[in-house]
Design an enzyme around this catalytic site. Sequence first.
Site, PDB file in Angstrom:
ATOM      1  N   PRO A  30       5.520  19.670 -11.279  1.00 38.23           N
ATOM      2  CA  PRO A  30       4.810  18.383 -11.183  1.00 38.23           C
ATOM      3  C   PRO A  30       5.766  17.218 -11.432  1.00 38.23           C
ATOM      4  CG  PRO A  30       3.615  19.935 -12.581  1.00 38.23           C
ATOM      5  CD  PRO A  30       4.948  20.553 -12.310  1.00 38.23           C
ATOM      6  N   TYR A 176       3.248  13.486 -24.731  1.00 33.92           N
ATOM      7  CA  TYR A 176       1.864  13.056 -24.513  1.00 33.92           C
ATOM      8  C   TYR A 176       0.938  13.753 -25.516  1.00 33.92           C
ATOM      9  CZ  TYR A 176       3.890  10.864 -20.443  1.00 33.92           C
ATOM     10  OH  TYR A 176       4.669  10.089 -19.633  1.00 33.92           O
ATOM     11  N   ARG A 224       3.043  23.218 -19.535  1.00 34.29           N
ATOM     12  CA  ARG A 224       4.389  22.653 -19.554  1.00 34.29           C
ATOM     13  C   ARG A 224       4.661  22.221 -20.982  1.00 34.29           C
ATOM     14  NH1 ARG A 224       6.153  17.831 -15.430  1.00 34.29           N
ATOM     15  NH2 ARG A 224       7.889  18.961 -14.553  1.00 34.29           N
ATOM     16  N   ALA A 319      12.235  18.998  -9.429  1.00 38.59           N
ATOM     17  CA  ALA A 319      11.532  17.795  -8.997  1.00 38.59           C
ATOM     18  C   ALA A 319      12.516  16.992  -8.157  1.00 38.59           C
ATOM     19  CB  ALA A 319      11.047  16.990 -10.198  1.00 38.59           C
ATOM     20  N   CYS A 349      14.540   7.739  -7.958  1.00 40.03           N
ATOM     21  CA  CYS A 349      13.123   8.131  -7.832  1.00 40.03           C
ATOM     22  C   CYS A 349      12.337   7.612  -9.034  1.00 40.03           C
ATOM     23  CB  CYS A 349      12.982   9.645  -7.697  1.00 40.03           C
ATOM     24  SG  CYS A 349      13.978  10.606  -8.861  1.00 40.03           S
ATOM     25  N   ASP A 646      24.086  -3.879   2.921  1.00 41.37           N
ATOM     26  CA  ASP A 646      24.501  -4.985   2.064  1.00 41.37           C
ATOM     27  C   ASP A 646      24.961  -6.189   2.876  1.00 41.37           C
ATOM     28  OD1 ASP A 646      23.868  -3.320   0.059  1.00 41.37           O
ATOM     29  OD2 ASP A 646      25.865  -3.163  -0.814  1.00 41.37           O
TER      30      ASP A 646
HETATM   31  P1  ADP Z   1      26.684  -0.802   2.662  1.00 38.66           P
HETATM   32  O1  ADP Z   1      26.250  -0.488   1.251  1.00 38.66           O
HETATM   33  O2  ADP Z   1      25.782  -1.802   3.314  1.00 38.66           O
HETATM   34  O3  ADP Z   1      26.915   0.410   3.485  1.00 38.66           O
HETATM   35  P2  ADP Z   1      29.488  -1.191   1.876  1.00 38.66           P
HETATM   36  O4  ADP Z   1      30.008  -2.462   1.297  1.00 38.66           O
HETATM   37  O5  ADP Z   1      29.400  -0.005   0.987  1.00 38.66           O
HETATM   38  O6  ADP Z   1      28.092  -1.572   2.538  1.00 38.66           O
HETATM   39  O7  ADP Z   1      30.360  -0.750   3.109  1.00 38.66           O
HETATM   40  C1  ADP Z   1      30.775  -1.655   4.118  1.00 38.66           C
HETATM   41  C2  ADP Z   1      31.929  -1.022   4.864  1.00 38.66           C
HETATM   42  O8  ADP Z   1      32.222  -1.830   6.007  1.00 38.66           O
HETATM   43  C3  ADP Z   1      33.207  -0.947   4.051  1.00 38.66           C
HETATM   44  O9  ADP Z   1      33.701   0.373   4.079  1.00 38.66           O
HETATM   45  C4  ADP Z   1      34.176  -1.890   4.791  1.00 38.66           C
HETATM   46  O10 ADP Z   1      35.523  -1.446   4.750  1.00 38.66           O
HETATM   47  C5  ADP Z   1      33.631  -1.839   6.202  1.00 38.66           C
HETATM   48  N1  ADP Z   1      33.985  -3.019   7.015  1.00 38.66           N
HETATM   49  C6  ADP Z   1      33.787  -4.316   6.679  1.00 38.66           C
HETATM   50  N2  ADP Z   1      34.234  -5.126   7.675  1.00 38.66           N
HETATM   51  C7  ADP Z   1      34.702  -4.319   8.641  1.00 38.66           C
HETATM   52  C8  ADP Z   1      35.305  -4.555   9.924  1.00 38.66           C
HETATM   53  N3  ADP Z   1      35.500  -5.777  10.385  1.00 38.66           N
HETATM   54  N4  ADP Z   1      35.674  -3.489  10.670  1.00 38.66           N
HETATM   55  C9  ADP Z   1      35.461  -2.218  10.214  1.00 38.66           C
HETATM   56  N5  ADP Z   1      34.918  -1.953   9.017  1.00 38.66           N
HETATM   57  C10 ADP Z   1      34.540  -2.970   8.238  1.00 38.66           C
END
Ligand code: ADP
Length: 698
Positions: A30, A176, A224, A319, A349, A646
């Site tokens: 669970p 609990y 449990r 889990a 999670c 990102d």
């Molecule tokens: P996310 O969490 O969104 O995946 P990250 O910051 O972990 O983003 O990864 C972004 C990746 O994009 C990095 O590995 C970076 O080296 C790569 N990157 C950024 N600009 C370029 C570019 N112009 N050409 C190729 N790779 C790129």
Amino acid sequence: MPQMDPRHAILFDTVTIGPKTLPNRFYQVPHASGFGSAKPLTHAAFRAVKAEGGWGAVCTDYAPVSPDSDETPAVASDCWEAADMHRLGLIADAVHEHGALAGIELFHGGASSVNGESRYPRLAPTQATAEPQYASMAKEMTLADIRRIQGDFVTAARRARDTGFDIIYVYGAHGYLMTQMLSVVTNQRADVYGGPLRNRARLPLETLAMTRDAVGADCAIAIRMPAASGRELPGIHDEELLEFFAMADSLVDLFDVNVGSWAEDSGTSRYFGEASQLPWTSKVRAVTTKPIVGVGRFTSPDTMAGVIRSGNFDLIGAARPAIADPYLPAKIRQGRIDEIRECTGANVCILREEKFSHVGCLQNATAGEEYRRGWHPEKFTPARDPDRSVLLVGAGLAGLECALVLGRRGYTAVHLVEAEPEVGGKMRWIRRLPTLGDWGRTIDHRVIALSKQANVQVIRGSRLTAADILNYGAELVILATGSRWCGDGTQPHHLGPLSGADRALTPEQVMAGQRPPDGRVIVYDTDGYFVAPGIAELLAGEGYEVHLVTSLDKISPVSDDTLEGDMLRQHLHDIGVTFHTNVAIHQLDAGTVLGRSAWGESWTISAQGTVLVTQQRSDDTLYRELLADPSALAAAGIAGVYAIGDAVAPRMPSEAVFDGHRLARQIDDPDPAAPALWVRERPATAQPTSLHAHGLAT
Ligand code: ADP
């Protein structure tokens, strides 16, 4: 065709528990989902996919039997009304379709209950057990209260049997009501339910006996219970717990064993490795003749088979590993163990559940989305137009996940281009932070999967410009270029760059090998999660005198939601990191850091160096450049430019995975940039007309 390793065959033996037989030894214990009985279709689909993936038993989340164990605003599998149980019955039906047994965890929270909706008083063994954060005391249960709760368990058990559940739990773990009764700290009763162990054990034992009398002929009865109190269940001696198992032996068909509080049971990979509970849970074998299921974030089939062979457990409980990979048993059975999506132990999670969101996962973007978005962890809708070529820029988690799903959907030409010599983006350095190594499983899984995906080409060490992208010849362009930590110290408490920020380092610079001068270093955190503690621990380990300064009112509050906050703060304290909370830094001078406390006072400290963990900024230059010139895009034959992860907004790593997955699933939509709405499951009530119609308006 790969074949099952014969050493793993033992995991596929059938096991009898009371009147029921499990088809194999894989047992989804669970765990909370955030769906409960409020979102029954979402819940049923979430559990059913595990049965489909080979789990021999699949259980619900905690199922409160009484309205004075109301968990609102959290969503649990409430079952004190017949209609609740009918909704939960969908889970049993869905799980049965795949040949698995369905379990339900009947529960009462006692003094830990929230009662946000019911507004009933909390019930406790003794009034002293009220939880301080509620600023109110619990009611000491009368004998009538005890009888009523036991009756609620029996009623719920009968209803659960009648709606098709095979395994009925009495939930005794995690602090609990049943554990509160066992503890001499929380149970100071003077009647037959307090005092010696036999009395403190009376409530769980009687409840087990009553449940067994009611449904034991038809269902397997489970409890449990912790095998050791760990660090967070005060007032319960480990020897007493073993005595309890012996006393309960004739009343149960299955023992579900764990250790201590939830924070220890669902211990993060920072502090708990695979099978870390075994030194305690293995002791139960000596005191029972009944089957035992135990957890331990098991992801290695060799470890699982070893645990069964040792005789310690009969069933492998999971889990989190079942959330990360619902198909884990099927992959072992088919000899595809390199395809297992291993749990990272990051507790995303749990973080989501603690924030009253539904379940989610750093590894598995489809967890909880099976019904709501129609996503299956192993099945993918074929591409509508597979010959459209796709260029993905950036191989962080968002880019890796997006490329993998596009590949699985059958796009014939997907190019994933990464500037660095290695893929993984920021997770490449995150996994090198002390204790976060298992988070790197996110990269490893995707690298292995992509190596088998012939239609996805991964190109490393190539930093693309806008001109490169226009000349690439791809029809669809996806920018997953990520984000980086601001070196200028921009933060919520201070508009614009921080004076003297050029003296400081960013986390990326530290992880690339740069170091402050020897001596005292300030790690300044306005982020609140894992990066600042990780950098602090790293530098402390190298001999720096580390001061962790935060504008927040505690160090790493986000880690409380992953259940590791207390352990993290204790660990940092133990290795010599000094904490300063409620301080916003606004100036870095040579040798001095200046700030202001939340109470309006000036704050200064001398330091040789500073690391700023303030805020991240999206690396979206390419995205903006490309969108700024539609005619160049048209001339290049580029039909769509999208950003994910990102590069859109720096978020938790799990959200980068989710975003990459989402776009790949929806790239055929008319407007892929706009996420398609999900199915919003609502309680099944008739469409309301007016308050008058309900006799309520004045
Ligand atoms: P996310 O969490 O969104 O995946 P990250 O910051 O972990 O983003 O990864 C972004 C990746 O994009 C990095 O590995 C970076 O080296 C790569 N990157 C950024 N600009 C370029 C570019 N112009 N050409 C190729 N790779 C790129």
